[in-house]
Design a protein around this motif. Structure first.
Motif, mmCIF file in Angstrom:
data_model
loop_
_atom_site.group_PDB
_atom_site.id
_atom_site.type_symbol
_atom_site.label_atom_id
_atom_site.label_comp_id
_atom_site.label_asym_id
_atom_site.label_seq_id
_atom_site.Cartn_x
_atom_site.Cartn_y
_atom_site.Cartn_z
ATOM 1 N N MET A 108 0.830 -1.181 0.000
ATOM 2 C CA MET A 108 0.000 0.000 0.000
ATOM 3 C C MET A 108 0.875 1.246 0.000
ATOM 4 O O MET A 108 1.508 1.550 1.001
ATOM 5 C CB MET A 108 -0.889 0.012 1.240
ATOM 6 C CG MET A 108 -2.011 -0.972 1.232
ATOM 7 S SD MET A 108 -3.124 -0.669 2.588
ATOM 8 C CE MET A 108 -4.372 0.246 1.763
ATOM 9 N N PRO A 109 0.919 1.937 -1.088
ATOM 10 C CA PRO A 109 1.777 3.121 -1.171
ATOM 11 C C PRO A 109 1.364 4.247 -0.220
ATOM 12 O O PRO A 109 2.204 4.970 0.283
ATOM 13 C CB PRO A 109 1.650 3.578 -2.622
ATOM 14 C CG PRO A 109 0.929 2.512 -3.343
ATOM 15 C CD PRO A 109 0.302 1.610 -2.353
ATOM 16 N N ALA A 110 0.063 4.397 0.019
ATOM 17 C CA ALA A 110 -0.379 5.474 0.924
ATOM 18 C C ALA A 110 0.107 5.211 2.341
ATOM 19 O O ALA A 110 0.502 6.137 3.054
ATOM 20 C CB ALA A 110 -1.891 5.580 0.897
ATOM 21 N N VAL A 170 2.805 3.609 3.199
ATOM 22 C CA VAL A 170 4.252 3.869 3.231
ATOM 23 C C VAL A 170 4.518 5.374 3.357
ATOM 24 O O VAL A 170 5.425 5.792 4.087
ATOM 25 C CB VAL A 170 4.935 3.283 1.976
ATOM 26 C CG1 VAL A 170 6.391 3.690 1.908
ATOM 27 C CG2 VAL A 170 4.800 1.770 1.959
ATOM 28 N N ILE A 171 3.709 6.184 2.691
ATOM 29 C CA ILE A 171 3.875 7.638 2.791
ATOM 30 C C ILE A 171 3.614 8.097 4.220
ATOM 31 O O ILE A 171 4.358 8.912 4.771
ATOM 32 C CB ILE A 171 2.951 8.346 1.781
ATOM 33 C CG1 ILE A 171 3.451 8.074 0.360
ATOM 34 C CG2 ILE A 171 2.887 9.845 2.049
ATOM 35 C CD1 ILE A 171 2.515 8.526 -0.723
ATOM 36 N N PHE A 172 2.560 7.563 4.862
ATOM 37 C CA PHE A 172 2.276 7.920 6.247
ATOM 38 C C PHE A 172 3.382 7.450 7.190
ATOM 39 O O PHE A 172 3.696 8.131 8.168
ATOM 40 C CB PHE A 172 0.933 7.350 6.696
ATOM 41 C CG PHE A 172 -0.243 8.057 6.100
ATOM 42 C CD1 PHE A 172 -0.362 9.433 6.161
ATOM 43 C CD2 PHE A 172 -1.238 7.332 5.474
ATOM 44 C CE1 PHE A 172 -1.455 10.081 5.617
ATOM 45 C CE2 PHE A 172 -2.335 7.967 4.928
ATOM 46 C CZ PHE A 172 -2.443 9.347 4.987
ATOM 47 N N ILE A 173 3.980 6.303 6.906
ATOM 48 C CA ILE A 173 5.095 5.809 7.717
ATOM 49 C C ILE A 173 6.275 6.762 7.606
ATOM 50 O O ILE A 173 6.897 7.119 8.613
ATOM 51 C CB ILE A 173 5.484 4.376 7.279
ATOM 52 C CG1 ILE A 173 4.400 3.384 7.678
ATOM 53 C CG2 ILE A 173 6.820 3.967 7.878
ATOM 54 C CD1 ILE A 173 4.582 2.002 7.102
ATOM 55 N N ILE A 174 6.591 7.194 6.408
ATOM 56 C CA ILE A 174 7.706 8.116 6.198
ATOM 57 C C ILE A 174 7.429 9.454 6.874
ATOM 58 O O ILE A 174 8.316 10.020 7.532
ATOM 59 C CB ILE A 174 7.984 8.288 4.695
ATOM 60 C CG1 ILE A 174 8.530 6.989 4.113
ATOM 61 C CG2 ILE A 174 8.954 9.439 4.441
ATOM 62 C CD1 ILE A 174 8.612 6.960 2.603
ATOM 63 N N PHE A 175 6.203 9.965 6.760
ATOM 64 C CA PHE A 175 5.859 11.231 7.411
ATOM 65 C C PHE A 175 5.960 11.129 8.930
ATOM 66 O O PHE A 175 6.476 12.031 9.591
ATOM 67 C CB PHE A 175 4.457 11.695 7.021
ATOM 68 C CG PHE A 175 4.411 12.455 5.739
ATOM 69 C CD1 PHE A 175 5.342 13.429 5.439
ATOM 70 C CD2 PHE A 175 3.419 12.186 4.815
ATOM 71 C CE1 PHE A 175 5.289 14.130 4.245
ATOM 72 C CE2 PHE A 175 3.357 12.878 3.618
ATOM 73 C CZ PHE A 175 4.296 13.855 3.336
ATOM 74 N N LEU A 210 1.283 -6.478 7.979
ATOM 75 C CA LEU A 210 0.131 -7.376 7.818
ATOM 76 C C LEU A 210 -0.229 -7.574 6.351
ATOM 77 O O LEU A 210 -0.686 -8.641 5.950
ATOM 78 C CB LEU A 210 -1.087 -6.830 8.564
ATOM 79 C CG LEU A 210 -1.065 -6.934 10.077
ATOM 80 C CD1 LEU A 210 -2.280 -6.230 10.662
ATOM 81 C CD2 LEU A 210 -1.027 -8.377 10.515
ATOM 82 N N PHE A 211 -0.030 -6.533 5.556
ATOM 83 C CA PHE A 211 -0.348 -6.630 4.134
ATOM 84 C C PHE A 211 0.743 -7.353 3.340
ATOM 85 O O PHE A 211 0.472 -7.915 2.289
ATOM 86 C CB PHE A 211 -0.571 -5.245 3.527
ATOM 87 C CG PHE A 211 -1.813 -4.576 4.018
ATOM 88 C CD1 PHE A 211 -3.057 -5.067 3.677
ATOM 89 C CD2 PHE A 211 -1.732 -3.460 4.824
ATOM 90 C CE1 PHE A 211 -4.217 -4.452 4.133
ATOM 91 C CE2 PHE A 211 -2.874 -2.834 5.282
ATOM 92 C CZ PHE A 211 -4.122 -3.334 4.936
ATOM 93 N N LEU A 212 1.966 -7.343 3.855
ATOM 94 C CA LEU A 212 3.073 -7.944 3.108
ATOM 95 C C LEU A 212 3.207 -9.441 3.336
ATOM 96 O O LEU A 212 3.507 -10.186 2.407
ATOM 97 C CB LEU A 212 4.380 -7.240 3.478
ATOM 98 C CG LEU A 212 4.460 -5.761 3.100
ATOM 99 C CD1 LEU A 212 5.784 -5.177 3.571
ATOM 100 C CD2 LEU A 212 4.307 -5.582 1.610
ATOM 101 N N TYR A 213 3.038 -9.879 4.590
ATOM 102 C CA TYR A 213 3.243 -11.294 4.925
ATOM 103 C C TYR A 213 2.024 -11.808 5.675
ATOM 104 O O TYR A 213 1.508 -11.143 6.562
ATOM 105 C CB TYR A 213 4.481 -11.463 5.808
ATOM 106 C CG TYR A 213 5.722 -10.861 5.211
ATOM 107 C CD1 TYR A 213 6.375 -11.465 4.149
ATOM 108 C CD2 TYR A 213 6.241 -9.667 5.702
ATOM 109 C CE1 TYR A 213 7.512 -10.903 3.594
ATOM 110 C CE2 TYR A 213 7.377 -9.097 5.165
ATOM 111 C CZ TYR A 213 8.005 -9.725 4.109
ATOM 112 O OH TYR A 213 9.124 -9.163 3.568
#
Length: 102
Positions: free
Chosen positions: A1-3, A5-10, A54-57
């Motif tokens: 989920m790209p969105a 990942v953006i929230f994680i970086i922020f 959770l989404f990756l594995y």
């Protein structure tokens, strides 16, 4: 989920930003206030990281570890928010006094 990942970086960026401001501050209540904000940002980072995993594995071990990450993350956000509410009026008062003194 790209969105996500953006929230994680922020959230990690805000954590680093508040920690840098914490180190540069000399007023005690402002330091506690900034520490509470950085705690919320770090907790959000950990919780979002757990949700992302959770989404990756999809294994049992991943579910257990992600549940721990999510619980610790949201617990840190909750504790940071309580500290934020506690120190906000004191930090504002401290800033007003510092502005009066010059």
């Amino acid at each position: 989920m790209p969105a996500l990942v953006i929230f994680i970086i922020f959230s990690f960026s805000f954590y680093v930003y508040y920690k840098i401001r914490y180190v540069r501050s000399h007023r005690p209540m402002e330091r506690r206030f900034l520490s509470a904000k950085s705690s919320m940002a770090l907790g959000l980072f950990v919780a979002l990281f757990g949700i992302n995993q959770l989404f990756l594995y999809q294994t049992t071990v991943t579910y257990i570890i992600c549940a721990i990450f999510i619980a610790l993350g949201f617990g840190s956000v909750w504790a940071g928010y309580r500290a934020y509410r506690c120190y906000l009026p004191q930090a504002v008062e401290e800033a007003k006094e510092a502005a009066k003194q010059g």
